[in-house]
Enzyme design. Structure first.
Site, PDB file in Angstrom:
ATOM      1  N   GLU A  44       0.876  -1.157   0.000  1.00  0.00           N
ATOM      2  CA  GLU A  44       0.000   0.000   0.000  1.00  0.00           C
ATOM      3  C   GLU A  44       0.924   1.219   0.000  1.00  0.00           C
ATOM      4  O   GLU A  44       1.797   1.319   0.865  1.00  0.00           O
ATOM      5  CB  GLU A  44      -0.841  -0.044   1.285  1.00  0.00           C
ATOM      6  CG  GLU A  44      -2.012   0.870   1.264  1.00  0.00           C
ATOM      7  CD  GLU A  44      -2.802   0.809   2.576  1.00  0.00           C
ATOM      8  OE1 GLU A  44      -2.701  -0.191   3.308  1.00  0.00           O
ATOM      9  OE2 GLU A  44      -3.503   1.787   2.834  1.00  0.00           O
ATOM     10  N   ARG A 270       4.179 -12.927   9.908  1.00  0.00           N
ATOM     11  CA  ARG A 270       4.971 -11.741   9.577  1.00  0.00           C
ATOM     12  C   ARG A 270       6.241 -11.717  10.406  1.00  0.00           C
ATOM     13  O   ARG A 270       6.352 -12.374  11.440  1.00  0.00           O
ATOM     14  CB  ARG A 270       4.155 -10.478   9.782  1.00  0.00           C
ATOM     15  CG  ARG A 270       3.650 -10.241  11.194  1.00  0.00           C
ATOM     16  CD  ARG A 270       3.045  -8.845  11.346  1.00  0.00           C
ATOM     17  NE  ARG A 270       2.086  -8.522  10.314  1.00  0.00           N
ATOM     18  CZ  ARG A 270       2.115  -7.390   9.583  1.00  0.00           C
ATOM     19  NH1 ARG A 270       3.052  -6.488   9.783  1.00  0.00           N
ATOM     20  NH2 ARG A 270       1.205  -7.147   8.692  1.00  0.00           N
ATOM     21  N   LYS A 280       4.105   0.883   9.716  1.00  0.00           N
ATOM     22  CA  LYS A 280       4.356   2.140   8.994  1.00  0.00           C
ATOM     23  C   LYS A 280       3.803   3.337   9.756  1.00  0.00           C
ATOM     24  O   LYS A 280       4.377   4.416   9.721  1.00  0.00           O
ATOM     25  CB  LYS A 280       3.716   2.065   7.604  1.00  0.00           C
ATOM     26  CG  LYS A 280       4.516   1.204   6.651  1.00  0.00           C
ATOM     27  CD  LYS A 280       3.918   1.237   5.271  1.00  0.00           C
ATOM     28  CE  LYS A 280       2.821   0.222   5.147  1.00  0.00           C
ATOM     29  NZ  LYS A 280       2.389  -0.013   3.762  1.00  0.00           N
TER      30      LYS A 280
END
Ligand code: ATP
Ligand code: MG
Length: 554
Positions: A44, A270, A280
């Site tokens: 993204e 992850r 982020k």
């Protein structure tokens, strides 16, 4: 490394068969997708990539290479609120830097807005979606909790024609933001909340960085992602574990529209790293609050930060291969990453001498002005790297910490009356200490010198540079950005409370003159002190600034 490579390569033969490789092997054995492997990396564009993304990039691009397939770079740009072209450009640079190439397969989910919309109408036409009027609060209330069935919206049985008409009017901008949503008609009693008639489209007046003001309705991630995968012919849609509960919806959407294929979603755990925050949103907070010097601050876990810091991309790839791929959430020790960086640099970095905290040594028995050239090995790990001459002069610098006026027990370096070996240049024995009368600070050490051939018994070898030939250079020394392994653990406190105030220390070092020729990105081992790399941003021609990449030892 390129896309569409032939499949038989070494790494395929030796790579551990983690569960995703096994799944692909099974698919290929069964002839699924005619044996093709097409993956994608779907960032993204709302921030810079970090080391967690590297795991996903190495996995997706790596598998494609291994199986002779290809990997697409696709921007998941369905939420224009936080997205920016700045991030788009940075993401490409980072993926390339890591060593991967998407070839012509560069896509944006926003390319598919028209197609996605058509599929939305198709769902309505098939009685599988409806336009709903519930406000977000009521919506949440109706959806309920996993242990109890939710409540059906009064809009659920709206006639197809009416929903179609409303969706078209949503698109044409007739309604206010949030007034209507398009929902899938699945099962309000499902124990999986994602299956309780999830929202597929919402009205949101936002300027999109690619489609401008063309749209005022935007698809939700769950709707856009699976269809984008199908449009591109992705075979294995690999994502992180939190999407496992979304998988039934991924499959439901694809099963209920006329897409060309049905990719398989596969989830993996992850990457979490100790002493590191990865989201982020939090990294953005560090940047916005000025806690670091930007996204590419060498202390950041971003790929651009690591690039500036001097982490070799091969070391990051090796790290990602070493940690492997599992289904269980865990935290990897940051030391493993540092170990991979060190191992790579040990092989490739040229050795140089730099004194970070200099103290002067005057050689008492050295003829004035004379200089003796010594030969220094450029890289003991690489014979091809050869040697270089170093000037040994009457005045040299050594590290302040390599001298102790009152040596503690087992201190083997220089002390009054004691000797050490100078790397490549014989021995010195400290005869006297010259001090500033006012402050008592040591100004210089006066030492007798013995050439390398002499038999002097010493237990330590130290590094040095010529006082007259060495040059000044700025060196930036780093420690971990956080003082605790898990800055998120203490729920009562902000993670920024655990920032390490000493994470950056800037020193003026004395370095071998050849180091002034270092080009940005050149990495060196400063003997005995660590690995260093000339900074891309701060270095000037002939005046490099060095970042400490990693210490010599863990
Ligand atoms: P963050 O949570 O850090 O903000 P994100 O998941 O929102 O990251 P995306 O841009 O959506 O970031 O991620 C692109 C791809 O990278 C996704 O497939 C995502 O699953 C993967 N990814 C993100 N973070 C990690 C991580 N820590 N480990 C492995 N893969 C990750
Ligand atoms: Mg995301």
């Amino acid at each position: 490394m390129k896309n569409e490579q032939p499949s038989a390569n070494e790494s395929e033969a030796t790579a551990p068969r983690h569960f995703i490789r096994q799944a692909i092997d099974r698919d290929r054995a069964a002839g699924k997708n005619e044996g093709r492997v097409i993956t994608r990396f779907p960032p993204e564009p709302n921030g810079y990539l970090h080391i967690g993304h590297a795991k996903s990039i190495c996995l997706n691009f790596g598998l494609a290479q291994e199986y002779g397939g290809r990997c697409h770079l696709r921007y998941d740009d369905t939420n224009p609120a936080a997205e920016d072209v700045e991030y788009v450009d940075a993401i490409e640079a980072d993926v390339r830097w890591l060593g991967f190439d998407w070839g012509e397969h560069h896509y944006f989910a926003s390319n598919y807005f028209e197609q996605l919309y058509t599929y939305a109408e198709e769902l309505i036409e098939n009685g599988k979606a409806y336009v709903c009027t519930l406000s977000p609060e009521v919506f949440k209330d109706y959806r309920g909790v996993p242990t109890r069935p939710g409540k059906e919206s009064p809009s659920r049985n709206r006639p197809v024609a009416e929903s179609l008409d409303l969706l078209r009017r949503m698109r044409s901008g007739e309604f206010a933001d949030g007034e209507y949503v398009l929902r899938a008609k699945i099962d309000m009693a499902s124990p999986n909340l994602h299956m309780r008639d999830p929202v597929l489209y919402r009205i949101k007046r936002f300027h999109h960085h690619r489609t401008g003001d063309q749209w005022c309705i935007y698809p939700m991630y769950d709707f856009a992602h699976c269809i984008s995968d199908a449009i591109e012919g992705i075979t294995h849609s690999i994502c992180t574990l939190e999407f496992e509960v979304h998988r039934p919806l991924y499959d439901w959407i694809l099963d209920n529209i006329s897409v060309p294929c049905h990719p398989q979603q596969i989830e993996f755990a992850r990457l979490n790293l100790s002493y590191t925050v990865m989201s982020k949103r939090r990294l953005l907070q560090l940047v916005q609050e000025g806690r670091v010097e930007g996204w590419d601050d060498p202390r950041m876990p971003t790929l651009c930060g690591m690039r500036r810091r001097g982490y070799p991309p091969a070391a990051i790839r090796q790290f990602c291969e070493t940690i492997g791929v599992t289904k269980f959430d865990s935290t990897t020790e940051v030391e493993l990453l540092e170990h991979c960086v060190r191992t790579d640099l040990n092989k490739h970095a040229l050795r140089r001498m730099a004194v970070l905290d200099p103290i002067k040594v005057v050689i008492t028995n050295f003829p004035d002005e004379s200089e003796r050239m010594v030969n220094a090995i450029n890289n003991p790990e690489d014979e091809q790297a050869g040697t270089r001459p170093m000037a040994f002069t009457q005045e040299i610098y050594i590290e302040r910490a390599d001298f102790a006026e009152e040596p503690p027990p087992k201190y083997f370096r220089l002390a009054p009356g004691k000797s050490v070996r100078l790397r490549y240049a014989g021995f010195i024995t400290c005869e006297s200490v010259e001090k500033d009368e006012a402050t008592g600070e040591i100004r210089a050490l006066h030492c007798r010198w013995d050439p390398p051939e002499t038999k002097v018994k010493v237990k330590a070898t130290i590094h040095w540079v010529s006082a007259t030939q060495s040059q000044q250079a700025e060196v930036r020394l780093y420690q971990r950005l956080f003082t605790v392994a898990d800055p998120m653990e203490d729920k009562e406190r902000e993670f920024t409370d655990f920032l390490n105030p000493d994470s950056l220390r800037v020193v003026e070092a004395r370095v071998e003159p050849t180091l002034l020729e270092a080009a940005p990105g050149d990495a060196f081992q400063f003997e005995r002190t660590g690995y260093f790399c000339a900074d891309h941003k701060l270095s000037q021609p002939g005046q490099p600034v060095f970042n400490q990449v990693v210490a010599l030892k863990a």
